[in-house]
Design an enzyme around this catalytic site. Sequence first.
Site, PDB file in Angstrom:
ATOM      1  CB  CYS A   1     -10.402  31.083   2.005  1.00 44.55           C
ATOM      2  SG  CYS A   1      -9.641  30.521   0.415  1.00 44.55           S
ATOM      3  CE  LYS A  46      -5.574  25.983  -1.060  1.00 44.13           C
ATOM      4  NZ  LYS A  46      -7.094  26.043  -1.057  1.00 44.13           N
ATOM      5  CE  LYS A  81      -5.013  23.010  -3.883  1.00 44.28           C
ATOM      6  NZ  LYS A  81      -6.203  23.570  -3.228  1.00 44.28           N
TER       7      LYS A  81
HETATM    8  C1  PBG Z   1      -9.865  26.475  -2.170  1.00 46.91           C
HETATM    9  C2  PBG Z   1      -9.450  25.662  -3.029  1.00 46.91           C
HETATM   10  C3  PBG Z   1      -8.492  26.032  -4.024  1.00 46.91           C
HETATM   11  C4  PBG Z   1      -7.966  24.542  -4.710  1.00 46.91           C
HETATM   12  C5  PBG Z   1      -8.725  23.799  -4.031  1.00 46.91           C
HETATM   13  N1  PBG Z   1      -9.304  24.148  -2.990  1.00 46.91           N
HETATM   14  C6  PBG Z   1      -8.231  27.240  -4.737  1.00 46.91           C
HETATM   15  C7  PBG Z   1      -7.258  27.951  -3.836  1.00 46.91           C
HETATM   16  O1  PBG Z   1      -6.811  27.846  -2.802  1.00 46.91           O
HETATM   17  O2  PBG Z   1      -7.150  29.226  -4.625  1.00 46.91           O
HETATM   18  C8  PBG Z   1      -7.182  24.686  -5.977  1.00 46.91           C
HETATM   19  C9  PBG Z   1      -7.285  23.136  -6.600  1.00 46.91           C
HETATM   20  C10 PBG Z   1      -6.528  23.200  -7.971  1.00 46.91           C
HETATM   21  O3  PBG Z   1      -5.814  24.275  -8.332  1.00 46.91           O
HETATM   22  O4  PBG Z   1      -6.643  21.973  -8.592  1.00 46.91           O
HETATM   23  N2  PBG Z   1     -11.388  26.108  -2.094  1.00 46.91           N
END
Ligand code: PBG
Length: 333
Positions: free
Chosen positions: A135, A201, A254
Site C-alpha cells: 500500500c 481497517k 472494515k
Molecule cells: C486497499 C483496499 C482493499 C480493500 C479496499 N481498499 C484491499 C486491501 O487492503 O487488501 C478491500 C475491499 C474489499 O475486500 O471489498 N486499496
Amino acid sequence: MVAITRTGKFTRTRRTRRTESLRSLVRETRLDPAQFIYPMFVTHGTNVRTPIDSMPGQYQLSVDQMEREARELSEVGVKAVLLFGLPADKDPEGSEAYASDGIVQQAVRELKRVDPSLVVVVDVCLCEYTDHGHCGLLTPTGEVDNDQSLALLSRMAVTCAEAGADVIAPSDMMDGRVGAIREALDEAGFESLPIMAYSAKYASGFYGPFREAAGSTPQFGDRRGYQMDPANGREARREVAADTDEWADITMVKPALAYLDVIRDVREHTDLPLAAYNVSGEYAMVKAAAGNNWIEERRIVLEILTAIARAGASIIITYHAKDAARWIREDRA
Ligand code: PBG
C-alpha cells in the site's frame, strides 16, 4: 407499586409483532438506499465489462461504462460510489495512482460529467498500482516506508480532487496520512473536500476476492505491519481518535460482519459519521451460498445490512447496494 395480575399469554413485545404494520411502527432500524456507497473497479479499454469470478454480479468496467452505472444507481436511489483503479502498468512507485490522466481520475471526470449530483468517493491507496502490491513505497530492504508514502498518497488525493472527486478515502493505513492529505488538499485549494478515513481497517482474509478484482495481492509478505490485528477491539478507538485529530470528516470500520462489536464500540466513542465496509469476501460468501440455493439471497442481504446499521454504521459500503436498494423500495411500496 401495585402488581397487576394478567391472565393473557401475550407479552408486550409479542403484541407489537402481530402485523407488518405494527412491526413497522416499532421498528428501530430502517435501511435507506441513500446510505449506501457502491464500489466499482475501473479499468482501461473501451466496452469492457469483465466479470469478477469470485464476486458474481461485479465487473471490471471501462470508463465508457460509467454512464450506464450512474443511470442504474440513480434509478434505484443509490447516490454514492467508491472507485478503485486498475492501472495499465504497475511499477514500484505506483505512478498511475497520482497521474492526472490516470484511470481513476478519468473515471471521476466521466461520472461527474454524466451525473454531477453523484457523490464520487475515491479510494486512495497505492496497492492496486504498485508492482509489489503493497500500500506504500518500499525501502531498499523491502519494508513499507511510511513517511515517503505520504507524499504520493497526497498527490493521488489532489489529482482526484482536480478531476472532481467529492470525497477522498485513504485506505492505505500509513500513520499520519489523513493529516498529510488534509494539508495537501487545503494547499491546493480543496479546503471543502471531505476525507473519509479507513480508520479501523483490519488485516483480514475477507479481502481475498477484492485482491482478485483489483489485482492487488502483495507479491511478498502481508499487510499485518500496517493493518490492524483482528484480535484487537479497543485499539480501534485509538485509530479513530488519531484520524479525528487529523481532521477526518467520516470514519470507518472494515470489514463489517466479523467486526460488528467494533462498529458498536466506535459508534459509542465518536460523533463523526461512521461508515462500515461490507467487503468482498462477505459478498462472495453470500453469493456462493445463494447460488447453491442454500440461503435466500434477498432475505440474507437485507438482514446483514440491517445488522450493520443496527450496530451503529450510518453509511454502508456494499457490493449489494443496487440489489438491496431495489428490494428496499419494493418492500416500501
Ligand atoms: C486497499 C483496499 C482493499 C480493500 C479496499 N481498499 C484491499 C486491501 O487492503 O487488501 C478491500 C475491499 C474489499 O475486500 O471489498 N486499496
